[in-house]
Design an enzyme around this catalytic site. Structure first.
Site, PDB file in Angstrom:
ATOM      1  N   SER A 157       0.849  -1.193   0.000  1.00 34.05           N
ATOM      2  CA  SER A 157       0.000   0.000   0.000  1.00 34.05           C
ATOM      3  C   SER A 157       0.880   1.237   0.000  1.00 34.05           C
ATOM      4  O   SER A 157       1.972   1.237   0.587  1.00 34.05           O
ATOM      5  CB  SER A 157      -0.907   0.022   1.228  1.00 34.05           C
ATOM      6  OG  SER A 157      -1.529   1.290   1.377  1.00 34.05           O
ATOM      7  N   TYR A 171      -2.958  -0.410   9.724  1.00 36.48           N
ATOM      8  CA  TYR A 171      -2.885  -0.826   8.322  1.00 36.48           C
ATOM      9  C   TYR A 171      -1.497  -0.530   7.755  1.00 36.48           C
ATOM     10  O   TYR A 171      -0.884  -1.387   7.101  1.00 36.48           O
ATOM     11  CB  TYR A 171      -3.957  -0.104   7.516  1.00 36.48           C
ATOM     12  CG  TYR A 171      -4.019  -0.522   6.069  1.00 36.48           C
ATOM     13  CD1 TYR A 171      -4.475  -1.788   5.710  1.00 36.48           C
ATOM     14  CD2 TYR A 171      -3.632   0.351   5.054  1.00 36.48           C
ATOM     15  CE1 TYR A 171      -4.527  -2.177   4.380  1.00 36.48           C
ATOM     16  CE2 TYR A 171      -3.689  -0.028   3.727  1.00 36.48           C
ATOM     17  CZ  TYR A 171      -4.140  -1.291   3.388  1.00 36.48           C
ATOM     18  OH  TYR A 171      -4.194  -1.670   2.075  1.00 36.48           O
TER      19      TYR A 171
END
Length: 262
Positions: A157, A171
């Site tokens: 990501s 995350y």
């Protein structure tokens, strides 16, 4: 829990001219969004593709049917990547199904976005179990079957490289861990001719993060291009790494983020 098959293809993949003809790939979380695009692209390039899903059997079966209609081979298997037994079973099942495994794409992931103080232990276990432990275990299992020219490609990501707004601590932590995994896999498996790479998508237009969603303008504004990308943009980079063009790329983190991290 063990992985259970839901559909299977019987047609032959490729016509001998596509770059991944004769290869077999496993794409975790391949029923929707970026995973779906990757599965379709690898199949279009000639690979036989196994894809896992946790929910949404109908979506997974639709991906299989789309690949089959194009003359390819595909297989969908229900596997919760938070379950170690299911991860191992999905790798073993792919080898049983196609007789080999050449490409592993660790795509499945979950995210919990919210204030750091409110993250629960269950949240930590679920996110790290899916986003870190599962790719580790899948790579470990796949390595027993990969031969020279094998590929391990993980989907990270842009938040692993730049946290532009609050609420993404857990995350971002989970995705940043994939950098260490990728670099060490590259070093350990390189002598066997196996590469390991990491792709960091930025804001990508999917059903989970649509380009017309509530926070879309903010996310797009953090990119240099000022726009969302497409799932096919990520899939194209994965296909390059999976093919001969990626033979001398390993241990790399490649951003497909529209300049989010710059």
């Amino acid at each position: 829990m063990t992985a259970t098959a839901t559909t299977a293809a019987t047609t032959e993949a490729g016509d001998g001219t596509r770059p991944l003809t004769g290869k077999a790939a496993l794409v975790t979380g391949g029923s929707r969004g970026i995973g779906r695009a990757i599965a379709l692209r690898l199949a279009a390039d000639g690979a036989a593709v196994a894809l896992t899903y946790r929910n949404g059997q109908d979506r997974a079966e639709q991906v299989v049917k789309e690949i089959e209609r194009a003359g390819g081979q595909a297989w969908a298997v229900r596997a919760d990547c938070g379950d170690a037994e299911a991860v191992w079973a999905s790798v073993a099942g792919t080898v049983d199904r196609f007789g080999r495994l050449d490409i592993l794409v660790n795509n499945a992931g979950v995210g919990v976005i919210g204030p750091f103080e409110g993250i629960s232990l269950d949240d930590v276990d679920r996110v790290l179990g899916t986003n870190v432990r599962a790719p580790f275990l899948a790579a470990q299992a796949a390595a027993a079957h990969l031969t020279e020219g094998g590929r391990i490609i993980s989907i990270g990501s842009c938040m692993a490289e730049r946290v532009a707004f609050p609420g993404g601590t857990l995350y971002a932590t989970s995705k940043a861990a994939l950098t260490g995994l990728t670099k060490t896999l590259a070093r350990e498996l390189g002598p066997r001719g196996i590469t390991a790479n990491l792709v960091h998508p930025g804001p990508i237009d999917t059903d989970m993060n649509p380009a017309d969603g509530e926070s879309a303008a903010m996310q797009a504004g953090f990119t240099a291009l000022g726009a969302y990308g497409r799932a096919s943009d990520v899939a194209a980079t994965v296909a390059h790494l999976a093919g001969d063009g990626g033979r001398y790329i390993t241990g790399a983190s490649i951003a497909v983020d529209g300049g989010f991290a710059v």
